[in-house]
Design an enzyme around this catalytic site. Structure first.
Site, PDB file in Angstrom:
ATOM      1  N   ARG A  27       0.837  -1.203   0.000  1.00  0.00           N
ATOM      2  CA  ARG A  27       0.000   0.000   0.000  1.00  0.00           C
ATOM      3  C   ARG A  27       0.870   1.251   0.000  1.00  0.00           C
ATOM      4  NH1 ARG A  27      -2.860  -4.059   1.860  1.00  0.00           N
ATOM      5  NH2 ARG A  27      -5.143  -4.009   1.997  1.00  0.00           N
ATOM      6  N   SER A 144     -13.064  -9.609  -2.520  1.00  0.00           N
ATOM      7  CA  SER A 144     -11.717  -9.322  -2.034  1.00  0.00           C
ATOM      8  C   SER A 144     -11.618  -7.866  -1.635  1.00  0.00           C
ATOM      9  CB  SER A 144     -10.667  -9.631  -3.104  1.00  0.00           C
ATOM     10  OG  SER A 144      -9.390  -9.184  -2.674  1.00  0.00           O
ATOM     11  N   ASP A 292      -6.301 -14.960   5.776  1.00  0.00           N
ATOM     12  CA  ASP A 292      -4.929 -15.414   5.497  1.00  0.00           C
ATOM     13  C   ASP A 292      -4.348 -16.304   6.590  1.00  0.00           C
ATOM     14  OD1 ASP A 292      -4.724 -14.315   3.006  1.00  0.00           O
ATOM     15  OD2 ASP A 292      -3.666 -12.514   3.638  1.00  0.00           O
TER      16      ASP A 292
END
Length: 410
Positions: A27, A144, A292
């Site tokens: 990011r 997502s 995750d």
């Protein structure tokens, strides 16, 4: 490269330094490309972040992100606003199977010029950069969070900012919040109320040096190692803090259920200690916000001999591989009783783990690292072990430091 892991006695009282969060790094690399007054410390050395940075610095007409899904999504948004620039973004054969239609349609709704080169809805993409003047867009929120973050990261660069209306159940909210907090860190105003997210335009955010916290997903495998070890075993990891932008810091709560405590020191280290044996024989976790760590938790439950029911896993099917099917295949090899649906995984109590199983990794770094701690219980083989470089290049070296006996095989 396959590796043989012998049954291991974990070395206690060791220290491991883990590089910066891949999620935060990627990011911030995009924001740094938009706003060069930002500088970064402790950036991730993962393949994904190296790929992301190389793409942002490249002047080539074709950008190949290989297996880097985050880079594919973030760069699609980034190149959409690079006026006078025309690029093709492509990737590995698996990347060409990973859907991107929701993000592309959202960008097109804002005015972007994006064309599918091969199959509709999938990479590779031809992107002709232009100034985007529209600022309102709606998109499905249940596939997502990276689609949402990709749009938010370019929002302040748009003439009128951006306003997203999210339709449906919002998944992986911590990752959206991470994006918003990083924008706020450099002085960009944001809001997230109900199903609407707003990022205000700001072409000159604050100059800032940002130190990136170490990756919590990478820490998860060491939590499993402690959980599978004897009471009294501990390890020190750096650099972490109790107040984290990363959703995977939920590991502290999850592994406390498995008898692992987390103590944060003033020097940004944290100590993981095995304090007790779990009393419960069955665990249930909704991992909608932190998908995750699903592989880590599933393998850990097998290793400590408890049953579990994990839900909120719908996004696992579009990761580096179909992670639900991959977990089913490999846990089944080890003797687990396992069931999967479109969004859940259930494992029964397994008394005996089969030895010397060869674990396929499906070009997925988390498959390799999630299963490796089982060597504390049984010897096993990890196939295509080099895949860990996608997020944690030093992983096997760190395991050797902790007493794991590793032999490379062809």
């Amino acid at each position: 490269m396959n590796i043989q892991l012998e049954k291991t006695t974990f070395k206690s009282n060791q220290s491991i330094a883990i590089s910066g969060s891949k999620s935060e790094t990627n990011r911030l690399l995009l924001l740094q490309a938009l706003y060069p007054t930002i500088s970064l410390e402790n950036a991730s050395n993962s393949d994904d972040s190296v790929t992301m940075q190389a793409a942002l610095l490249s002047n080539e007409d074709t950008i190949n992100v290989h297996h880097a899904g985050t880079a594919m999504r973030f760069l699609t948004a980034y190149f959409s606003i690079q006026s006078q620039r025309e690029v093709v973004i492509t990737g590995s054969s698996r990347m060409k199977e990973r859907p991107i239609k929701i993000l592309v349609e959202a960008l097109q709704e804002l005015g972007a010029d994006i064309t599918y080169i091969e199959n509709n809805g999938y990479p590779p993409l031809l992107i002709k950069g232009r100034q985007l003047t529209k600022h309102q867009v709606s998109l499905a929120a249940n596939v997502s969070s990276q689609y949402i973050s990709a749009l938010l990261l370019i929002g302040a660069s748009l003439e009128n900012g951006i306003e997203l209306t999210l339709e449906g159940e919002i998944t992986s909210i911590p990752y959206i919040n991470m994006t918003l907090e990083l924008l706020k860190t450099i002085g960009i105003k944001t809001s997230f109320v109900a199903n609407k997210i707003r990022v205000e335009t700001n072409t000159h955010p604050l100059p800032k040096t940002i130190t990136i916290e170490s990756d919590w997903s990478s820490a998860s495998y060491f939590y499993t190692m402690i959980a599978l070890s004897d009471v009294g075993t501990n390890i020190t990891l750096s650099s972490y803090k109790p107040s984290s932008l990363q959703g995977d810091s939920m590991l502290v709560e999850v592994f406390n259920e498995f008898g692992v405590t987390t103590h944060f020191n003033k020097d940004n280290t944290m100590v993981l200690s095995k304090e007790t044996i779990p009393v419960k024989q069955h665990f249930e976790f909704n991992l909608n916000k932190v998908p995750d760590i699903a592989q880590t938790i599933a393998v850990c439950c097998l290793g400590i001999g408890v049953s579990c029911h994990l839900t909120g896993l719908q996004t696992l099917k579009i990761k580096e591989t179909d992670r639900l099917q991959a977990l089913y295949n490999e846990l089944n090899k080890l003797g687990a009783t396992i069931q999967i649906t479109e969004d859940s995984l259930t494992i029964g109590i397994t008394d005996t783990i089969k030895e010397n199983c060869s674990i396929a990794t499906y070009q997925d770094h988390r498959m390799a690292m999630a299963f490796a701690p089982l060597a504390i219980k049984v010897p096993l083989v990890i196939e295509e072990a080099e895949v860990v470089s996608k997020s944690f290049p030093a992983f096997w070296n760190d395991l050797e430091k902790l007493g794991f006996k590793i032999q490379t095989t062809l």
